[in-house]
Design an enzyme around this catalytic site. Structure first.
Site: not given
Length: 410
Positions: A223, A347, A362
């Site tokens: 992003h 997990d 990110s």
């Protein structure tokens, strides 16, 4: 008998309406074009009921880099027409999935207006910039025809005007315009001011998604780097990549995003930035950030499927690890360039360490069936175990722009 006929007719009408509604939805959802590795065997993992009709290969339209392309009619269950899409055949591409943390230092192209402040004068409070039409989020490119390269540069050019009107060249979205501002003389120190609060740089930490050993080009974040005050994409002039290590984690909780806490290992750059847009940041690295990992093939959007997958991310030091996730939803449409998947962390190791997805993750690669499917982009604030991911296809397409910027003569 008449009653039976009416019932059957009503049922048929309802089914027809439902089918046509579904076809309309598919027409909107399915992109107008796809990249494929083989135009003769096109299918969508997410929509197995949608089938492609065989068609004669056609020449690629002007401006594309494909070796073979063709129009392909799509039909529901092979019977009901939905739309015609275009298949662009490309060579299978390989990149190194990284998951390594990196630091970035950005200088803006111009300066970003992040606030409009009052100027206290002998005659009262004035708002020169606001009253002239300057808005928060505008990018100031020039002042009286001179390029603005930073905060100090802007301050100096306003000071030189001696109270006369200053013509600012602005970029607002995709448009460029000129606004004239008459500075006001501050009663506190006698300096001329326009009442503008600007930003000319940014720094932060993210995760490298992939690296191309053949070109040195990398992509990360998934992003854009946005200004914290305006929410707008920072206009990149130049930038550096610096090595980083993760020192700790603030766990995510419902309503409060967590965060990876890291520090720059050196002030010396290990790469450069050339592009910052809605799909991530891109540039060139001086070395492979994940030399122990082999290159893997790219997974195209229509190949990504709901089900088990993994993310490669670093939550301590500089070494990434694989963690299990589930891809809960896939959106192959073009309406959300960075929110193509909904993922959930399964997990237990990662959940205990971070609570789920946290800021700084990110760009963490999403791997499925040995292919690079995409990257983590956002966390759902009300459920930190879940978040969004971007298709790797969207990122790799933008990385080509960084490659061109790094080799303009190529």
């Amino acid at each position: 008998m008449r009653r039976l006929v009416r019932t059957v007719s009503l049922f048929a009408a309802v089914v027809t309406f439902a089918v046509m509604g579904f076809v309309t939805y598919l027409n909107y959802q399915i992109p107008d074009s796809f990249y494929v590795f083989d135009t003769e065997n096109f299918s969508m993992e997410q929509l197995p009921s949608v089938q492609a009709d065989p068609a004669v290969p056609q020449e690629s339209p002007a401006g594309t880099s494909t070796s073979r392309s063709r129009e392909t009619p799509l039909k529901l269950l092979g019977i009901i027409p939905i739309k015609t899409t275009y298949l662009h055949e490309v060579d299978e591409q390989y990149v190194v999935p990284c998951g390594t943390p990196f630091g970035l230092k950005m200088l803006t192209d111009g300066v970003v207006v992040v606030g409009l402040n009052p100027v206290e004068t002998a005659s009262g409070t004035l708002y020169p910039a606001r009253d002239a039409g300057i808005r928060k989020g505008d990018v100031i490119l020039k002042a009286n025809g001179r390029a603005v390269s930073g905060n100090q540069d802007l301050t100096e050019q306003i000071r030189r005007c001696g109270g006369k009107s200053v013509a600012f060249t602005l970029r607002r979205g995709e448009a460029e315009l000129t606004v004239c501002v008459t500075p006001a003389k501050a009663s506190s120190d006698g300096e001329y001011r326009c009442g503008i609060w600007v930003r000319d740089s940014s720094a932060g930490i993210g995760t490298v998604t992939f690296y191309d050993p053949a070109t040195g080009v990398f992509g990360g974040l998934g992003h854009a780097v946005c200004d914290v005050d305006t929410g707008e994409t920072m206009p990149l002039s130049s930038g550096q990549v610096v090595p980083v290590q993760i020192n700790g984690v603030r766990k995510g909780q419902v309503g409060t995003p967590g965060e990876l806490q890291g520090s720059f290992l050196s002030s010396f750059a290990c790469g450069s930035l050339s592009l910052n847009n809605e799909t991530g940041v891109y540039g060139v690295l001086t070395r492979n950030p994940a030399p122990s990992r082999e290159a893997v093939p790219l997974c195209l959007r229509q190949e990504v499927e709901e089900g088990p997958a993994q993310i490669l991310t670093t939550v301590a030091g500089t070494t990434p690890e694989l963690y299990d996730i589930v891809i809960e939803k896939v959106n192959i449409g073009d309406n959300t360039p960075t929110k193509n998947m909904v993922i959930r962390i399964t997990d237990q190791r990662l959940l205990e360490l971070t609570g789920g997805i946290v800021q700084g993750m990110s760009g963490s690669p999403i791997l499925q069936h040995g292919r690079l499917a995409g990257a983590v982009t956002h966390v759902l604030v009300n459920d930190p175990t879940r978040g969004y991911g971007i298709f790797s296809e969207n990122m790799l397409e933008n990385s080509k722009k960084a490659e061109i910027a790094a080799n303009p003569a190529a």
